[in-house]
Design a protein around this motif. Structure first.
Motif, PDB file in Angstrom:
ATOM      1  N   TYR A 223      29.706 -10.133  44.274  1.00  0.00           N
ATOM      2  CA  TYR A 223      30.080 -11.429  43.697  1.00  0.00           C
ATOM      3  C   TYR A 223      31.569 -11.695  43.852  1.00  0.00           C
ATOM      4  O   TYR A 223      31.992 -12.835  44.052  1.00  0.00           O
ATOM      5  CB  TYR A 223      29.677 -11.494  42.218  1.00  0.00           C
ATOM      6  CG  TYR A 223      28.280 -12.027  42.017  1.00  0.00           C
ATOM      7  CD1 TYR A 223      27.956 -13.329  42.392  1.00  0.00           C
ATOM      8  CD2 TYR A 223      27.276 -11.241  41.457  1.00  0.00           C
ATOM      9  CE1 TYR A 223      26.671 -13.831  42.215  1.00  0.00           C
ATOM     10  CE2 TYR A 223      25.989 -11.726  41.276  1.00  0.00           C
ATOM     11  CZ  TYR A 223      25.695 -13.020  41.663  1.00  0.00           C
ATOM     12  OH  TYR A 223      24.424 -13.508  41.500  1.00  0.00           O
ATOM     13  N   GLN A 224      32.361 -10.645  43.776  1.00  0.00           N
ATOM     14  CA  GLN A 224      33.800 -10.807  44.004  1.00  0.00           C
ATOM     15  C   GLN A 224      34.068 -11.322  45.418  1.00  0.00           C
ATOM     16  O   GLN A 224      34.914 -12.197  45.632  1.00  0.00           O
ATOM     17  CB  GLN A 224      34.510  -9.466  43.779  1.00  0.00           C
ATOM     18  CG  GLN A 224      36.017  -9.539  43.905  1.00  0.00           C
ATOM     19  CD  GLN A 224      36.689  -8.212  43.586  1.00  0.00           C
ATOM     20  OE1 GLN A 224      36.035  -7.218  43.276  1.00  0.00           O
ATOM     21  NE2 GLN A 224      38.010  -8.187  43.653  1.00  0.00           N
ATOM     22  N   THR A 225      33.317 -10.790  46.387  1.00  0.00           N
ATOM     23  CA  THR A 225      33.454 -11.256  47.767  1.00  0.00           C
ATOM     24  C   THR A 225      32.904 -12.669  47.926  1.00  0.00           C
ATOM     25  O   THR A 225      33.505 -13.515  48.604  1.00  0.00           O
ATOM     26  CB  THR A 225      32.721 -10.306  48.726  1.00  0.00           C
ATOM     27  OG1 THR A 225      33.209  -8.975  48.546  1.00  0.00           O
ATOM     28  CG2 THR A 225      32.917 -10.733  50.170  1.00  0.00           C
ATOM     29  N   LEU A 226      31.776 -12.943  47.286  1.00  0.00           N
ATOM     30  CA  LEU A 226      31.177 -14.274  47.365  1.00  0.00           C
ATOM     31  C   LEU A 226      32.134 -15.335  46.811  1.00  0.00           C
ATOM     32  O   LEU A 226      32.183 -16.455  47.332  1.00  0.00           O
ATOM     33  CB  LEU A 226      29.852 -14.303  46.597  1.00  0.00           C
ATOM     34  CG  LEU A 226      29.079 -15.622  46.601  1.00  0.00           C
ATOM     35  CD1 LEU A 226      28.717 -16.039  48.026  1.00  0.00           C
ATOM     36  CD2 LEU A 226      27.812 -15.503  45.743  1.00  0.00           C
ATOM     37  N   TRP A 227      32.901 -14.962  45.794  1.00  0.00           N
ATOM     38  CA  TRP A 227      33.847 -15.906  45.192  1.00  0.00           C
ATOM     39  C   TRP A 227      34.866 -16.414  46.209  1.00  0.00           C
ATOM     40  O   TRP A 227      35.325 -17.549  46.119  1.00  0.00           O
ATOM     41  CB  TRP A 227      34.538 -15.233  44.011  1.00  0.00           C
ATOM     42  CG  TRP A 227      35.525 -16.104  43.294  1.00  0.00           C
ATOM     43  CD1 TRP A 227      36.879 -16.091  43.408  1.00  0.00           C
ATOM     44  CD2 TRP A 227      35.217 -17.131  42.346  1.00  0.00           C
ATOM     45  NE1 TRP A 227      37.453 -17.036  42.596  1.00  0.00           N
ATOM     46  CE2 TRP A 227      36.458 -17.695  41.929  1.00  0.00           C
ATOM     47  CE3 TRP A 227      34.038 -17.628  41.802  1.00  0.00           C
ATOM     48  CZ2 TRP A 227      36.536 -18.731  40.996  1.00  0.00           C
ATOM     49  CZ3 TRP A 227      34.115 -18.659  40.886  1.00  0.00           C
ATOM     50  CH2 TRP A 227      35.342 -19.194  40.491  1.00  0.00           C
ATOM     51  N   THR A 228      35.204 -15.589  47.192  1.00  0.00           N
ATOM     52  CA  THR A 228      36.170 -16.032  48.212  1.00  0.00           C
ATOM     53  C   THR A 228      35.576 -17.108  49.106  1.00  0.00           C
ATOM     54  O   THR A 228      36.308 -17.911  49.692  1.00  0.00           O
ATOM     55  CB  THR A 228      36.643 -14.846  49.085  1.00  0.00           C
ATOM     56  OG1 THR A 228      35.530 -14.321  49.828  1.00  0.00           O
ATOM     57  CG2 THR A 228      37.235 -13.737  48.223  1.00  0.00           C
TER      58      THR A 228
ATOM     59  N   ALA B 288      30.583 -18.040  39.278  1.00  0.00           N
ATOM     60  CA  ALA B 288      31.276 -17.446  38.129  1.00  0.00           C
ATOM     61  C   ALA B 288      30.288 -17.058  37.034  1.00  0.00           C
ATOM     62  O   ALA B 288      30.416 -15.986  36.413  1.00  0.00           O
ATOM     63  CB  ALA B 288      32.308 -18.426  37.589  1.00  0.00           C
ATOM     64  N   LEU B 289      29.300 -17.901  36.788  1.00  0.00           N
ATOM     65  CA  LEU B 289      28.281 -17.613  35.778  1.00  0.00           C
ATOM     66  C   LEU B 289      27.496 -16.360  36.142  1.00  0.00           C
ATOM     67  O   LEU B 289      27.328 -15.439  35.308  1.00  0.00           O
ATOM     68  CB  LEU B 289      27.343 -18.812  35.645  1.00  0.00           C
ATOM     69  CG  LEU B 289      26.040 -18.591  34.863  1.00  0.00           C
ATOM     70  CD1 LEU B 289      26.338 -18.211  33.425  1.00  0.00           C
ATOM     71  CD2 LEU B 289      25.163 -19.841  34.922  1.00  0.00           C
ATOM     72  N   ASN B 290      27.003 -16.300  37.372  1.00  0.00           N
ATOM     73  CA  ASN B 290      26.204 -15.148  37.782  1.00  0.00           C
ATOM     74  C   ASN B 290      27.022 -13.859  37.786  1.00  0.00           C
ATOM     75  O   ASN B 290      26.522 -12.785  37.432  1.00  0.00           O
ATOM     76  CB  ASN B 290      25.615 -15.405  39.171  1.00  0.00           C
ATOM     77  CG  ASN B 290      24.552 -16.484  39.153  1.00  0.00           C
ATOM     78  OD1 ASN B 290      23.836 -16.643  38.167  1.00  0.00           O
ATOM     79  ND2 ASN B 290      24.448 -17.247  40.222  1.00  0.00           N
TER      80      ASN B 290
ATOM     81  N   GLN C 211      28.448  -8.141  61.829  1.00  0.00           N
ATOM     82  CA  GLN C 211      29.841  -8.044  61.357  1.00  0.00           C
ATOM     83  C   GLN C 211      30.548  -9.398  61.315  1.00  0.00           C
ATOM     84  O   GLN C 211      31.706  -9.537  61.719  1.00  0.00           O
ATOM     85  CB  GLN C 211      30.632  -7.048  62.214  1.00  0.00           C
ATOM     86  CG  GLN C 211      30.074  -5.642  62.153  1.00  0.00           C
ATOM     87  CD  GLN C 211      30.928  -4.629  62.907  1.00  0.00           C
ATOM     88  OE1 GLN C 211      31.836  -4.992  63.634  1.00  0.00           O
ATOM     89  NE2 GLN C 211      30.623  -3.355  62.720  1.00  0.00           N
ATOM     90  N   HIS C 212      29.816 -10.385  60.824  1.00  0.00           N
ATOM     91  CA  HIS C 212      30.416 -11.713  60.628  1.00  0.00           C
ATOM     92  C   HIS C 212      29.904 -12.225  59.280  1.00  0.00           C
ATOM     93  O   HIS C 212      29.018 -13.073  59.212  1.00  0.00           O
ATOM     94  CB  HIS C 212      30.032 -12.665  61.758  1.00  0.00           C
ATOM     95  CG  HIS C 212      30.819 -13.929  61.755  1.00  0.00           C
ATOM     96  ND1 HIS C 212      32.143 -14.004  62.141  1.00  0.00           N
ATOM     97  CD2 HIS C 212      30.476 -15.202  61.378  1.00  0.00           C
ATOM     98  CE1 HIS C 212      32.575 -15.244  62.030  1.00  0.00           C
ATOM     99  NE2 HIS C 212      31.582 -15.990  61.563  1.00  0.00           N
ATOM    100  N   PRO C 213      30.454 -11.711  58.173  1.00  0.00           N
ATOM    101  CA  PRO C 213      29.895 -11.997  56.848  1.00  0.00           C
ATOM    102  C   PRO C 213      30.021 -13.465  56.457  1.00  0.00           C
ATOM    103  O   PRO C 213      30.924 -14.183  56.896  1.00  0.00           O
ATOM    104  CB  PRO C 213      30.728 -11.116  55.912  1.00  0.00           C
ATOM    105  CG  PRO C 213      32.002 -10.872  56.648  1.00  0.00           C
ATOM    106  CD  PRO C 213      31.625 -10.830  58.102  1.00  0.00           C
ATOM    107  N   GLY C 214      29.093 -13.898  55.627  1.00  0.00           N
ATOM    108  CA  GLY C 214      29.086 -15.257  55.111  1.00  0.00           C
ATOM    109  C   GLY C 214      28.349 -15.282  53.785  1.00  0.00           C
ATOM    110  O   GLY C 214      27.735 -14.290  53.375  1.00  0.00           O
ATOM    111  N   PRO C 215      28.383 -16.403  53.085  1.00  0.00           N
ATOM    112  CA  PRO C 215      27.825 -16.467  51.728  1.00  0.00           C
ATOM    113  C   PRO C 215      26.331 -16.168  51.631  1.00  0.00           C
ATOM    114  O   PRO C 215      25.903 -15.525  50.669  1.00  0.00           O
ATOM    115  CB  PRO C 215      28.134 -17.894  51.279  1.00  0.00           C
ATOM    116  CG  PRO C 215      28.480 -18.646  52.517  1.00  0.00           C
ATOM    117  CD  PRO C 215      29.056 -17.655  53.462  1.00  0.00           C
ATOM    118  N   PHE C 216      25.538 -16.598  52.604  1.00  0.00           N
ATOM    119  CA  PHE C 216      24.097 -16.336  52.491  1.00  0.00           C
ATOM    120  C   PHE C 216      23.780 -14.863  52.708  1.00  0.00           C
ATOM    121  O   PHE C 216      22.867 -14.319  52.072  1.00  0.00           O
ATOM    122  CB  PHE C 216      23.306 -17.226  53.453  1.00  0.00           C
ATOM    123  CG  PHE C 216      23.038 -18.590  52.900  1.00  0.00           C
ATOM    124  CD1 PHE C 216      22.096 -18.770  51.896  1.00  0.00           C
ATOM    125  CD2 PHE C 216      23.740 -19.695  53.340  1.00  0.00           C
ATOM    126  CE1 PHE C 216      21.853 -20.028  51.356  1.00  0.00           C
ATOM    127  CE2 PHE C 216      23.518 -20.950  52.818  1.00  0.00           C
ATOM    128  CZ  PHE C 216      22.570 -21.122  51.816  1.00  0.00           C
TER     129      PHE C 216
END
Length: 412
Positions: A317-322, A330-332, A287-292
């Motif tokens: 991807y919406q979450t990854l954008w943050t 944005a491309l993916n 419960q500690h999300p991150g980009p990877f």
């Protein structure tokens, strides 16, 4: 005289193999002793030159990597002794050299690469320089290859690498894995670097002499042992394993790339797939999300059967954008939006990215695919031509050529 040429060829092949396989280990070991990037590189080059003559006369040693390490240590000490003001340092290093016992197998040579990665990723360096220096020293990528990965020219990248090495020396940056309280300043870059090592190998898989995918996974496992239960390290490892699991299905019988959604999942490597999914679930449970972690979850959704979970991928991807509001994300994300029916919106996003990603091959491939969906065949043909010209490998080029030929009016 008849045996001279074949012997010289055999020696050169042996040296090339060692340098492709173990240059990172050799350099990291030398830097740990000399505390000087340039001296380590010069000493290793001197050792390679010595090997050309010595191995031709006396034969290739049982453990070529260890031979090169021993000789490079001596060559480095010789260089230091040439500077009389550093005589004391030379005496100290001479004792280190005497204490270095030549191992019986390559596996017994200490692996200092993780320490080298942390040194390269010191926060005193610009992030781009951190990654570039790691790719150069640890993975033996050429300056040209690194420049291509960053969409830079070779001369600019060469200057960046030189400045980074000089800064490490002038700032007295320690060659060491930092204390835990300093990890936060470097871990993101270390993970990004290890993943770039992996993806460089995945894209350039035609170069079988350097298995950078295996190297990236190996180094990340070492990192996980140093810092267990870290969800981002686990996420990065899960992402690599899920990606590597698909390798046997990547290319079809005609030598063309196969998109993930079209791959034969029975060819995927079950052990790596299962391990990657288990590690991902373990990371998410912390419960500690991150980009990877998010990227690994996207990869997992992309591999779902009978069809990928495009809707969930869009939300991810919406979450990854943050975390990473970058043109690549944005491309993916746009590609995924097109898959769930929002082709017009996706096309608008790609148009907005055209200037930023002008030389980025996946942009042109994505544009070609979307333009074809919209029936804009002439524009699709032009984008496919650009994507084909920039294709990083033969399988990608053949896939794009096939898509080009399948356009209405194309050659079949």
């Amino acid at each position: 005289m008849k045996n001279v040429a074949p012997k010289a060829i055999a020696v050169q092949k042996a040296i090339d193999e060692v340098m492709r396989r173990d240059k990172g280990r050799l350099l990291s070991g030398l830097i740990s002793r000399f505390d000087d990037f340039q001296l380590a590189e010069d000493a290793l080059q001197d050792a390679v030159i010595s090997a050309l003559g010595h191995w031709a006369r006396s034969g290739i040693p049982n453990v070529p990597t260890a031979w090169l390490m021993k000789v490079a240590l001596n060559k480095g000490i010789d260089r230091i002794r040439a500077k009389s003001r550093e005589a004391q340092k030379a005496d100290n290093l001479g004792q280190i050299s005497l204490d270095y016992a030549e191992p019986e197998t390559p596996e017994q040579i200490p692996d200092e690469r993780l320490r080298l990665i942390f040194t390269c990723c010191h926060p005193a360096l610009e992030e781009k320089s951190r990654v570039a220096l790691t790719l150069r020293t640890v993975c033996n990528l050429t300056t040209r290859e690194i420049a291509a990965a960053f969409l830079d020219n070779e001369q600019t990248m060469g200057q960046r690498l030189t400045r980074a090495k000089a800064k490490i020396k002038s700032k007295g940056i320690a060659y060491a894995i930092p204390d835990r309280d300093q990890w936060a300043d470097r871990l993101d870059t270390v993970l990004s670097t290890l993943y770039l090592i992996f993806t460089t190998g995945y894209v350039n898989e035609e170069d079988q002499a350097r298995d950078l995918c295996r190297e990236g996974i190996f180094l990340l496992r070492l990192l996980a042992q140093l810092q267990p239960e870290d969800p981002e390290i686990e996420g990065a490892l899960a992402l690599m394993l899920l990606t590597q699991a698909r390798k046997p299905a990547r290319v079809d019988a005609e030598g063309r790339n196969v998109p993930i959604e079209d791959q034969n999942d029975r060819l995927w490597q079950a052990d790596q797939l299962n391990e990657g999914q288990a590690i991902l679930q373990q990371a998410i449970a912390r419960q500690h999300p991150g980009p990877f972690q998010i990227k690994a979850a996207i990869a997992d959704c992309h591999m779902m059967r009978p069809t990928p979970d495009w809707v969930q991928m869009s939300l991810l991807y919406q979450t990854l954008w943050t975390f990473e509001p970058t043109p690549i994300v944005a491309l993916n994300w746009a590609v995924v939006l097109a898959e769930i029916g929002h082709v017009d919106i996706a096309m608008q996003k790609l148009d907005q990215l055209a200037e930023q990603l002008e030389g980025f091959q996946p942009l042109h491939a994505a544009r070609a695919n979307m333009l074809a969906k919209l029936g804009r065949v002439d524009e699709a043909r032009a984008s496919y031509a650009q994507a084909i010209a920039l294709a990083p490998n033969t399988a990608s080029r053949l896939f794009l050529q096939h898509k080009y030929e399948c356009l209405p009016g194309g050659e079949r």
